[in-house]
Design an enzyme around this catalytic site. Structure first.
Site, short mmCIF file in Angstrom:
data_model
loop_
_atom_site.label_atom_id
_atom_site.label_comp_id
_atom_site.label_asym_id
_atom_site.label_seq_id
_atom_site.Cartn_x
_atom_site.Cartn_y
_atom_site.Cartn_z
CE LYS A 114 16.81 8.82 1.54
NZ LYS A 114 15.20 8.46 2.07
CB THR A 115 12.82 9.74 -4.45
OG1 THR A 115 13.90 8.39 -3.24
CG2 THR A 115 12.67 9.16 -5.65
CG ASP A 122 17.44 7.80 -5.07
OD1 ASP A 122 17.74 8.15 -4.03
OD2 ASP A 122 15.93 7.42 -5.11
CD GLU A 123 17.71 3.98 -2.22
OE1 GLU A 123 18.45 3.78 -1.09
OE2 GLU A 123 16.28 3.90 -2.39
CD GLN A 183 16.13 2.93 3.80
OE1 GLN A 183 15.70 2.96 2.92
NE2 GLN A 183 16.01 4.98 3.04
NE ARG A 221 11.26 0.14 2.00
CZ ARG A 221 11.89 1.25 1.77
NH1 ARG A 221 11.05 2.40 0.80
NH2 ARG A 221 12.45 2.10 3.18
P1 ATP Z 1 13.23 5.71 0.97
O1 ATP Z 1 14.35 6.04 2.26
O2 ATP Z 1 12.53 4.53 1.75
O3 ATP Z 1 13.92 5.76 -0.52
P2 ATP Z 1 12.41 8.29 0.12
O4 ATP Z 1 13.02 9.49 1.77
O5 ATP Z 1 13.57 8.18 -1.19
O6 ATP Z 1 12.25 7.44 0.85
P3 ATP Z 1 10.41 9.59 -1.10
O7 ATP Z 1 9.70 7.99 -1.59
O8 ATP Z 1 10.71 10.82 -2.05
O9 ATP Z 1 10.67 8.91 0.18
O10 ATP Z 1 9.36 9.54 0.04
C1 ATP Z 1 8.24 8.97 0.75
C2 ATP Z 1 6.48 9.44 0.54
O11 ATP Z 1 6.40 10.69 0.64
C3 ATP Z 1 6.13 9.57 -0.50
O12 ATP Z 1 5.04 8.69 -1.31
C4 ATP Z 1 6.05 11.01 -1.32
O13 ATP Z 1 5.68 11.55 -2.07
C5 ATP Z 1 5.92 11.36 0.01
N1 ATP Z 1 6.02 12.55 0.34
C6 ATP Z 1 7.64 13.21 0.47
N2 ATP Z 1 7.87 14.52 0.95
C7 ATP Z 1 6.65 14.82 0.83
C8 ATP Z 1 5.99 16.13 1.53
N3 ATP Z 1 6.59 17.27 1.58
N4 ATP Z 1 4.73 16.31 1.41
C9 ATP Z 1 3.73 15.01 0.95
N5 ATP Z 1 4.18 14.18 0.47
C10 ATP Z 1 5.69 13.94 0.74
MG MG Z 2 13.65 7.06 -1.98
#
Ligand code: ATP
Ligand code: MG
Length: 731
Positions: free
Chosen positions: A36-37, A221-222, A252, A617
């Site tokens: 997402k981020t 975000d969030e 979350q 995490r």
């Molecule tokens: P959270 O809910 O904990 O905030 P999130 O959904 O925001 O998580 P991110 O932090 O954006 O998730 O991504 C999680 C990890 O996966 C990061 O290290 C990111 O770089 C990696 N990632 C996300 N998408 C891809 C992708 N398509 N290919 C490779 N790595 C990815």
């Molecule tokens: Mg995130």
């Protein structure tokens, strides 16, 4: 169009859809670690590079300043250029910025001041007193909480129905008077920043129009942790522009206690019916075992929006579950695993220890320090640097060294006892002029009536109090001294009144300081006599020893910003972050889930979401640890393993015990049979000591002739050198 393909590299199909999709509102609803981020960051880069939108026209909201600066850096990285003019910050930060720019329209003074939560409670208290209300019946912290919840819902006193209910009516009166006081004094609290920024939109349509024209893209975000007024502010700003992208995960949402509304996620789809909802289901962060644990746990919650997460990173290792004999054993186990991790060539900063409440950090800090492993407490302070702890230590310092000026300055008016800064200035001047300590200076000033009568009284009160403490403390153990100071200095009451999460945390820390004193081991650096105790003459008093221990822990070994160090933080502060190695420490009912939330289903579910945040995490390795008995907040407790452990599918958990140990059953609990090497003693064994009587071995260190054991006697626990102490095993 410029070459923008790099912005879509390393994204999966639905992620690309979010990043390169047409202009328009969208909701990205997806589980932890699904990107997402990452999508948000790439979307911003895409808007700038592919759509030609100026950074100046982009507003991005994140949940901490650190997250904001990380986001900026990542976008700059993608673009290869610096991002001037882009607005990225927290809701509070952005609201503040707008109010500064338009203070007049917002009805504020030019130099309005921000009240932090401490200031706010103090002001509410003054208001309550000025209304002639009984402070005991109408505690300031409760009133503050009530006022803030109204503001979080967007309610001014005039919007609140006048009811017959005495509780509501009185709080309404306080709210009204508090609002007046804020306006007159030019003061704005945190909730006010948001509410006023929202009202500004409604009150000044031209201004709103200006910002609506300026921002061609809004991104959040969030999103699951926005409260009502934050969401209202966004909605109005977005207007009919169809340009709002929010990303979040209902599982979350961990700030319900601060007014966050998960329902905003569903509300969003209603308020923006043309919006696109995108789900991301592939997790890129964690191994399959870690995800199974997270999915199994969160499945126990009701009314979820429902998402499944999968990964192709493979099963990975099972989750390790460790039961420590006590909290020290638990901390040691964690630190040993960290040592293994480092010796395998990994970075320290890739390892994180997460816990439910701040007071838990102390034992962990102590063991890390002993092992000389640098660590950093993220989003919080190290235990011995916390304000409330330093205050108690300052009183203790005055007992042992009344001439310590820094200790004197710190607590002469803490808690407030009517010694104003003017009097302190006078004392300081007199001390400097006569080259004496602040202590001596104040004594002379009082004796010679050099201060005003009021100041003189207050200063005398303070001096007498310290003398009294000193006298009483001669008869007391270290822990009793701590208890005495906490109780009689008024610090406990002071923080109790402060209330809220912060006041609660401070009280917990104070209690934890008692534990620190109870378990403090002064014998470390000293020679030992035949009893296994230190020779009386050659040692500092326990009190002095404890104080120097505390200042060492607070200062010297502090890891610098750039140093590679272990990351420690509460699970709340870990939101959005990821680490290859994660420990969730203190997995015990009462600690996590926290006692306060165990009775109420809604709050228990929020704790479960917090646990879900904690688990997710972890990237590669995850340890869950708990202690069978724990001294925390000054008490020894026997907790059951957290119910959350039993909610994790068994097949991904592996119970670990220390090497070569046998589990021995006692009627009450399982005790790890930690044999003390080179002796015939082991943990949990009952022993007799000539002087101290019967006790149980709680802990040990070293082996053979240098083996030392900690024994819990009736009179308290003591560290003894096995070779000298002449302990006899019982039973
Ligand atoms: P959270 O809910 O904990 O905030 P999130 O959904 O925001 O998580 P991110 O932090 O954006 O998730 O991504 C999680 C990890 O996966 C990061 O290290 C990111 O770089 C990696 N990632 C996300 N998408 C891809 C992708 N398509 N290919 C490779 N790595 C990815
Ligand atoms: Mg995130």
């Amino acid at each position: 169009m410029m070459d923008v393909s790099n912005l879509l590299d390393n994204l999966n199909e639905p992620q690309r859809e979010c990043v390169a999709g047409p202009k328009g509102s969208s909701l990205v609803l997806a589980g932890a670690g699904s990107g997402k981020t990452r999508v948000l960051v790439h979307r911003i880069a895409w808007l700038i590079k592919a759509e030609g939108i100026s950074p100046f026209s982009i507003l991005a909201v994140t949940f901490t300043n650190k997250a904001a600066s990380e986001m900026r850096a990542r976008i700059e990285d993608l673009l290869g250029s610096s991002l001037r003019g882009m607005w990225v910050g927290t809701f509070h930060g952005i609201a503040h910025r707008i109010l500064r720019a338009h203070y007049e329209d917002a009805g504020l003074q030019r130099d309005f001041q921000i009240l932090d939560s401490d200031d706010q409670i103090r002001l509410v208290k003054r208001v309550i007193l000025s209304l002639d209300l009984d402070e005991k019946k109408w505690p300031a912290r409760q009133a503050t909480w009530w006022i803030n919840s109204q503001k979080d819902e967007g309610l001014r006193p005039k919007n609140i129905e006048h009811m017959d209910d005495l509780y509501l009516k009185t709080h309404l009166v306080i709210y009204t008077a508090y609002e007046d006081a804020c306006l007159r004094g030019g003061m704005v609290d945190f909730a006010e920043l948001l509410l006023r920024a929202h009202e500004l939109w409604l009150k000044k349509p031209e201004l709103l129009k200006h910002y609506q024209n300026r921002f061609s893209a809004l991104l959040v975000d969030e999103f699951q942790d926005t409260n009502s007024v934050q969401y209202a502010w966004l909605r109005v700003l977005a207007g009919n522009n169809d340009n709002l992208m929010v990303v979040g995960d209902d599982d979350q949402s961990i700030y319900g206690w601060r007014g966050a509304k998960i329902e905003n996620i569903q509300q969003f789809s209603k308020d923006f019916p043309q919006s696109n909802t995108i789900r991301l289901e592939q997790n890129y962060r964690s191994t399959s075992n870690i995800l199974k644990a997270a999915n199994g746990l969160i499945d126990q919650n009701f009314g979820r929006l429902g998402k499944e997460l999968w990964t192709d990173l493979g099963d990975g290792e099972p989750l390790n579950l460790f039961a420590g004999f006590n909290e020290i054993d638990e901390a040691r186990y964690i630190v040993d695993r960290i040592k293994d991790w480092i010796s395998q060539g990994n970075m320290r900063s890739e390892a994180a220890i997460l816990y439910r409440s701040n007071a838990q950090s102390r034992v962990l800090e102590e063991v890390l320090l002993r092992s000389q492993i640098p660590y950093k407490i993220y989003g919080g302070q190290r235990f011995f640097e916390r304000m409330e702890i330093k205050n108690v230590l300052a009183y203790m310092r005055l007992i042992s060294q009344p001439h310590s000026d820094s200790a004197f300055e710190r607590v002469v008016n803490t808690p407030p006892r009517g010694i104003g800064s003017k009097s302190v200035d006078e004392i300081r001047g007199f001390a400097r002029g006569n080259n004496i300590s602040l202590w001596d200076a104040s004594q002379r000033l009082v004796e010679n009536n050099f201060l005003s009568a009021r100041a003189s009284n207050s200063v005398r009160g303070f001096l007498d109090f310290v003398v009294l403490l000193t006298k009483k403390s001669e008869q007391l153990d270290l822990e009793e001294i701590v208890e005495l100071v906490v109780r009689e200095s008024g610090l406990k009451e002071y923080h109790m009144k402060e209330g809220g999460e912060r006041g609660q945390a401070r009280l917990e820390n104070l209690a934890e300081l008692v534990t620190a004193a109870q378990t403090f081991d002064p014998s470390f650096e000293y020679l030992l006599d035949d009893d296994g105790l230190e020779p009386e003459e050659s040692r500092l008093s326990d009190l002095e020893e404890f104080l120097s221990h505390a200042s060492l822990e607070a200062g010297e070994q502090q890891a610098g910003d750039s140093e590679d160090c272990i990351q420690m933080m509460t699970m709340h502060s870990a939101k959005g972050l990821e680490f290859p190695l994660v420990f969730l420490a203190g997995m015990e009912d009462g600690l996590f889930p926290h006692t306060m939330s165990m009775e109420e289903p809604g709050r228990l579910e929020e704790e479960r979401r917090l646990c879900y945040v904690g688990i997710t995490r972890a990237m590669r390795k995850l340890y869950l640890t708990y202690a069978e008995s724990r001294r925390i907040h000054g008490n020894e407790t026997m907790n059951r393993p957290s119910r959350f452990i039993s909610e994790i599918p068994e097949e991904v958990l592996k119970e670990v015990r220390m090497n070569n140990t046998v589990v021995l059953n006692t009627p009450k609990r399982k005790i790890r049979d930690g044999a003390v090497d080179g002796t015939d003693l082991r943990l949990g064994q009952r022993v007799i000591h000539e002087k101290f009587g019967e006790g149980v071995i709680l802990n040990y260190e070293g082996n053979g002739t240098s083996a030392r054991v900690q024994v819990n006697f009736n009179s308290g626990s003591k560290w003894l050198v096995v070779a000298y102490a002449n302990l006899k095993a019982v039973g």
